[in-house]
Design a protein around this motif. Structure first.
Motif, PDB file in Angstrom:
ATOM      1  N   GLU A 284       0.841  -1.209   0.000  1.00  0.00           N
ATOM      2  CA  GLU A 284       0.000   0.000   0.000  1.00  0.00           C
ATOM      3  C   GLU A 284       0.873   1.255   0.000  1.00  0.00           C
ATOM      4  O   GLU A 284       0.601   2.237  -0.732  1.00  0.00           O
ATOM      5  CB  GLU A 284      -0.897  -0.018   1.248  1.00  0.00           C
ATOM      6  N   GLU A 288       1.201   4.419  -2.884  1.00  0.00           N
ATOM      7  CA  GLU A 288       1.124   5.864  -2.607  1.00  0.00           C
ATOM      8  C   GLU A 288       2.398   6.567  -3.056  1.00  0.00           C
ATOM      9  O   GLU A 288       2.348   7.660  -3.655  1.00  0.00           O
ATOM     10  CB  GLU A 288       0.887   6.087  -1.109  1.00  0.00           C
ATOM     11  N   GLN A 291       2.430   6.875  -6.787  1.00  0.00           N
ATOM     12  CA  GLN A 291       1.493   7.918  -7.266  1.00  0.00           C
ATOM     13  C   GLN A 291       2.082   9.322  -7.053  1.00  0.00           C
ATOM     14  O   GLN A 291       2.025  10.183  -7.953  1.00  0.00           O
ATOM     15  CB  GLN A 291       0.151   7.783  -6.529  1.00  0.00           C
ATOM     16  N   ARG A 292       2.663   9.575  -5.890  1.00  0.00           N
ATOM     17  CA  ARG A 292       3.301  10.870  -5.629  1.00  0.00           C
ATOM     18  C   ARG A 292       4.471  11.104  -6.580  1.00  0.00           C
ATOM     19  O   ARG A 292       4.712  12.235  -7.043  1.00  0.00           O
ATOM     20  CB  ARG A 292       3.775  10.954  -4.181  1.00  0.00           C
TER      21      ARG A 292
END
Length: 394
Positions: A284, A288, A291-292
């Motif tokens: 997970e 993230e 994506q950043r």
């Protein structure tokens, strides 16, 4: 038969040596004269009868030695045994070569006058062959009921009942030397002065000892049977106890193995569950972070493109909008604390120490059962040995 003659060492000449010079047949009830020559008893009696009728002095038909007015015919027991052994050997050879039935040497009765009947017994006291009829008359006399009768053809047995030194019947027993002797041996022989009893007295004495030995052996037999039954019971008890204890120990260790296996499965399951949870959290966090990273790359490209904008107004407008978007997003880098499960050498050694302590305690707990079984086996062996000693000492 030829093979039998060869075994005796003389071939046909041996049969000639064992033949009477009068009838030219094998000796039947051989007797010896004082000159040393032997003849069939019936043959020499007929020869002496002929000499008596012609009023000639008695003489040996072989060497013509005059024998005197008083004749003494001594039965040659040794020659009789040799002839019987020769006949037995030759008859066995004939049977092995296919003879259907061994012919038995017929010995005539010494008391039959006209037609001699075959003898069935030999009276060792009278030194005579007896047919059935004369044997019945012989046994009917009270004075002859104690006479010893043997089967015809048992020359060897008859010789055994005669004294080799005096030729008389063995009627006595020397208790000092444990030998069967004749009357002359006890009077003038080497057994003179010894403790002599009759064969009947020796027989009665031995019967008494026989009864005592039989009683003693019966007692030993009964005692040994009882001891064997007790040993069998002890054996069965040991087997039963061993089977029970073995089953209990096996069940105990099966339970311990089951517990260990379950504990192993539980620990491994917890480790695997922790691994899955940590891996899920990392997955997970990676999403993230990715994506950043992608958004930061897009903003970086957009800003680098603005450098090429010639219009100042549009540059300022687009730059303000880009800055607002950058400010509204989170580009921070977050870190995770990973819980790493490790077994260092100290922890492994500690687990092994605990296991050794457990095994030592387990051995101490079970040592009582092992000692009890060992002591029981020793007690049973000691009891069995003591009983055997008591049995054989009685």
């Amino acid at each position: 038969m030829a093979k039998a003659r060869e075994e005796f060492g003389g071939g046909a000449s041996l049969e000639d040596e064992l033949s009477c010079s009068i009838c030219l047949c094998l000796y039947r009830n051989p007797v010896s004269l004082s000159c040393g020559h032997s003849f069939c008893k019936q043959c020499i009696q007929k020869a002496f009868s002929a000499q008596q009728q012609s009023k000639d002095p008695y003489s040996c038909p072989m060497c013509k030695l005059q024998l005197g007015p008083i004749l003494e015919l001594r039965k040659n027991f040794q020659l009789c045994s040799i002839v019987e052994a020769f006949l037995a050997t030759t008859s066995k050879e004939e049977k092995s070569e296919g003879s259907a039935e061994r012919k038995k040497e017929v010995v005539p009765c010494d008391f039959c006058l006209e037609q001699s009947q075959p003898a069935v017994k030999i009276c060792l006291m009278c030194d005579a062959f007896l047919c059935q009829a004369h044997m019945n008359k012989h046994n009917a006399k009270a004075s002859q009921q104690d006479h010893v009768l043997v089967e015809v053809g048992t020359g060897g047995a008859a010789v055994e009942r005669r004294c080799l030194e005096h030729g008389r019947l063995l009627e006595c027993y020397c208790q000092d030397e444990g030998q069967y002797i004749c009357v002359l041996c006890s009077i003038a022989g080497c057994h003179k002065g010894h403790s002599i009893v009759t064969l009947k007295e020796a027989h009665d004495k031995e019967l008494g000892e026989l009864s005592e030995i039989v009683t003693w052996l019966q007692q030993r037999k009964s005692a040994l049977a009882t001891a064997l039954e007790e040993l069998q019971k002890s054996e069965d008890q040991i087997k039963t106890n061993t089977k029970t204890v073995t089953s209990q120990i096996q069940k105990l260790f099966e339970e311990m193995k089951t517990e260990m296996i379950q504990k192993e499965k539980k620990i491994l399951s917890d480790i695997q569950s922790n691994e899955k949870k940590q891996l899920a959290d990392i997955t997970e966090a990676k999403k993230e972070m990715e994506q950043r990273r992608d958004e930061s790359m897009q903003h970086l490209q957009s800003l680098q493109k603005m450098r090429e904008q010639p219009d100042i107004f549009l540059f300022l407008k687009e730059f303000k909008l880009a800055m607002d978007r950058i400010a509204s997003q989170n580009f921070s880098v977050s870190r995770m604390d990973v819980e790493v499960v490790q077994l260092d050498q100290a922890r492994i050694d500690h687990c092994r120490h605990l296991m050794r302590d457990f095994m030592s305690n387990l051995d101490s707990l079970l040592q009582g059962t092992h000692s009890e079984l060992t002591n029981q086996i020793k007690r049973n062996r000691h009891i069995s040995k003591t009983r055997r000693n008591l049995v054989f000492c009685k």
